[in-house]
Design an enzyme around this catalytic site. Structure first.
Site, mmCIF file in Angstrom:
data_model
loop_
_atom_site.group_PDB
_atom_site.id
_atom_site.type_symbol
_atom_site.label_atom_id
_atom_site.label_comp_id
_atom_site.label_asym_id
_atom_site.label_seq_id
_atom_site.Cartn_x
_atom_site.Cartn_y
_atom_site.Cartn_z
ATOM 1 N N HIS A 386 0.581 -1.161 -0.173
ATOM 2 C CA HIS A 386 0.193 0.173 0.325
ATOM 3 C C HIS A 386 0.786 1.181 0.129
ATOM 4 C CE1 HIS A 386 -3.980 -1.372 0.010
ATOM 5 N NE2 HIS A 386 -4.589 0.498 0.864
ATOM 6 N N ASP A 390 -3.211 7.156 -1.220
ATOM 7 C CA ASP A 390 -5.101 6.415 -2.064
ATOM 8 C C ASP A 390 -4.648 5.966 -3.197
ATOM 9 O OD1 ASP A 390 -7.154 6.234 -2.712
ATOM 10 O OD2 ASP A 390 -8.195 8.528 -2.699
ATOM 11 N N GLY A 391 -5.911 5.376 -3.280
ATOM 12 C CA GLY A 391 -5.452 4.883 -5.245
ATOM 13 C C GLY A 391 -4.709 3.131 -4.836
ATOM 14 N N GLY A 393 -5.782 0.309 -4.249
ATOM 15 C CA GLY A 393 -5.880 -1.017 -5.233
ATOM 16 C C GLY A 393 -5.921 -1.302 -7.085
ATOM 17 N N ALA A 395 -3.867 0.780 -8.593
ATOM 18 C CA ALA A 395 -2.471 0.357 -8.894
ATOM 19 C C ALA A 395 -1.615 -0.844 -9.398
ATOM 20 C CB ALA A 395 -1.813 1.587 -8.146
ATOM 21 N N ALA A 396 -2.390 -1.107 -7.429
ATOM 22 C CA ALA A 396 -1.702 -3.001 -7.583
ATOM 23 C C ALA A 396 -2.560 -3.620 -8.694
ATOM 24 C CB ALA A 396 -2.407 -3.439 -6.554
ATOM 25 N N ARG A 397 -4.390 -3.229 -9.451
ATOM 26 C CA ARG A 397 -4.544 -4.228 -10.441
ATOM 27 C C ARG A 397 -3.990 -3.819 -11.833
ATOM 28 N NH1 ARG A 397 -8.610 -3.590 -6.416
ATOM 29 N NH2 ARG A 397 -9.120 -1.487 -7.689
#
Length: 493
Positions: A386, A390-391, A393, A395-397
């Protein structure tokens, strides 16, 4: 006294004998019995403090066991002020060596044992030791001790670590610890706090000296995932990203990725926003989130780019995040976090360890053979760290799907109805070190995405509706593979 434990002093010997004969009690050790006759090993696992404290009162949990506060690989290491003793219990070997009993700073535990202080444990783990009969060494190896020093710095801070060093040095003579061991401990602590440089085989301490300290506990979790991916069944859904069949997939990828993070638009609103630039009234920032995500995932050159080094991985991640969150300057798009973040009970990697943990995690990618394995691992790596305000999730995908596009594999979308399954699978690995549910969930999501025809928005929408993709996360109708009945969904329980 635990209810499951009965001591010989609790009842007359004749009563105990009759109860043993009737099968009501089972002997665990001399003078100690349990009423849980069908789970003696489980009783020892749960009640070892009470049992061992009764057998060896005033013994101190030290040496290798001090770091974990208990048994290590089925062995509990103790120090006690009388002769050495070995006791074999069901599922647990207790090895007590002769040495000083409780000292200042040692903590008294319920049941009669003591926990060695941090400084005593550090000093005693510098004692020479060797492995015996496949058991762990009583004391840490040099590299293990350096790893623990690095961990103590992360957990307790620099001031406490300095105090541990000073008190360990003052206690060394009482503990009969060789001076050479204490000297080496001082060098390690100096390297950890930045006052000296040493050669070390500890990856954690070496990374700290290079200026990229990392969260070693998280890296162990990454290793668990990498090992599980190695053991998992192959996963293969070839996809040429230039094939017209995937034309509108980037739109739905951006749409769902934002929706499950709370940036919710009606499908028609999202269509007008992405393709015509029509921003719904009062939702400028939300609109930027969606269009920023789409800008990244619709760029095949960008989505075909994967990192070849830890440094490049961090830079790719930062660049993509800067585009996704460009509409929210207050969230520091493209900048790694400077304030700790959490989600519910999950506390993510500390800001000062974020980049180092990303780099250390990336180093594990070289061990993975396929785009599918790399995609799953990369998504969890970014999610677990993390690294942004913010953002994370989204960025991870994005990083996950870039690995798939670069490997000519179908992307993965997480439909609205599958949100809780996906997040629950992440929590299962984060909280319980169980990677199986995440692998199962993403395998199904990969199967699902590859089954949808994304040639045009009308066809894709019809198929997504038919398979319940737009249903609420708590809908009783779950995500199903195209062409299956309502009972054809994946079971993630």
């Amino acid at each position: 006294m635990a209810n499951s434990i009965v001591f010989a002093t609790d009842q007359p010997a004749s009563t105990l004998s009759r109860r043993v004969q009737r099968g009501e009690l089972v002997r665990i050790a001399p003078g100690i019995y349990t009423q849980e006759v069908n789970d003696v090993t489980g009783v020892v696992e749960r009640e070892w403090q009470t049992i061992v404290g009764h057998l060896m009162p005033d013994a101190v949990i030290s040496d290798r066991s001090a770091a974990s506060g208990g048994p290590v690989d089925g062995v509990l290491y103790l120090v006690r002020p009388v002769e050495a003793r070995i006791v074999q219990l069901p599922g647990l070997m207790v090895l007590a060596r002769e040495g000083p009993g409780p000292l200042e700073g040692d903590i008294e535990l319920p049941g009669g044992l003591y926990q060695a202080s941090r400084w005593r444990a550090l000093a005693e783990n510098t004692r020479p030791a060797r492995a015996v009969r496949n058991r762990p060494r009583r004391a840490f190896t040099d590299n293990e001790l350096a790893d623990w020093v690095d961990r103590l710095l992360r957990i307790d801070g620099e001031d406490h670590l300095r105090n541990y060093r000073d008190r360990a040095k003052a206690m060394a003579r009482d503990l009969d610890v060789p001076a050479a061991g204490i000297d080496r401990l001082e060098q390690m602590i100096g390297a950890a706090i930045g006052t000296r440089t040493i050669r070390t085989g500890s990856q954690a301490l070496a990374a700290r000296q290079r200026g990229f300290p990392y969260d070693a506990d998280r890296v162990k979790r990454f290793d668990l995932l990498a090992q599980a991916l190695h053991r998992s069944l192959p996963q293969n859904h070839p996809a040429d990203p230039n094939d017209p069949r995937w034309s509108c997939l980037p739109f739905f990828e951006a749409y769902f990725s934002n929706y499950i993070e709370g940036t919710e638009f009606e499908l028609d609103e999202a269509t007008d926003l992405v393709y015509e630039g029509k921003v719904p009234y009062g939702r400028t920032q939300d609109g930027h989130d969606l269009t920023g995500t789409y800008q990244v995932v619709n760029d095949l050159i960008e989505m075909s780019s994967v990192a070849t080094s830890g440094e490049q991985f961090v830079e790719l991640l930062r660049y993509r995040h800067s585009i996704i969150l460009a509409g929210r300057p207050e969230k520091n798009p493209g900048r790694l976090k400077e304030v700790a973040n959490r989600a519910g009970d999950s506390v993510f990697v500390r800001p000062d360890l974020a980049e180092g943990t990303l780099r250390a995690g990336f180093a594990r990618l070289a061990e993975l053979d396929t785009a599918w394995e790399r995609a799953v691992f990369t998504m969890f790596l970014v999610s677990e760290v993390h690294p942004f305000d913010d953002g994370n999730g989204r960025a991870a995908r994005v990083m996950m799907n870039a690995e798939l596009v670069a490997g000519n594999q179908s992307r993965i979308i997480i439909p609205i109805v599958f949100r809780d399954d996906y997040l629950g699978a992440l929590r299962q690995l984060t909280r319980y070190d169980d990677p199986s549910v995440l692998i199962k969930a993403l395998r199904f999501a990969h199967d699902y995405t590859s089954s949808i025809d994304f040639t045009d928005k009308t066809t894709a929408t019809m198929q997504l509706e038919r398979t319940n993709a737009f249903n609420a996360a708590d809908s009783p109708k779950r995500l199903v593979l195209l062409g299956r009945s309502q009972n054809g969904e994946i079971d993630l329980s």
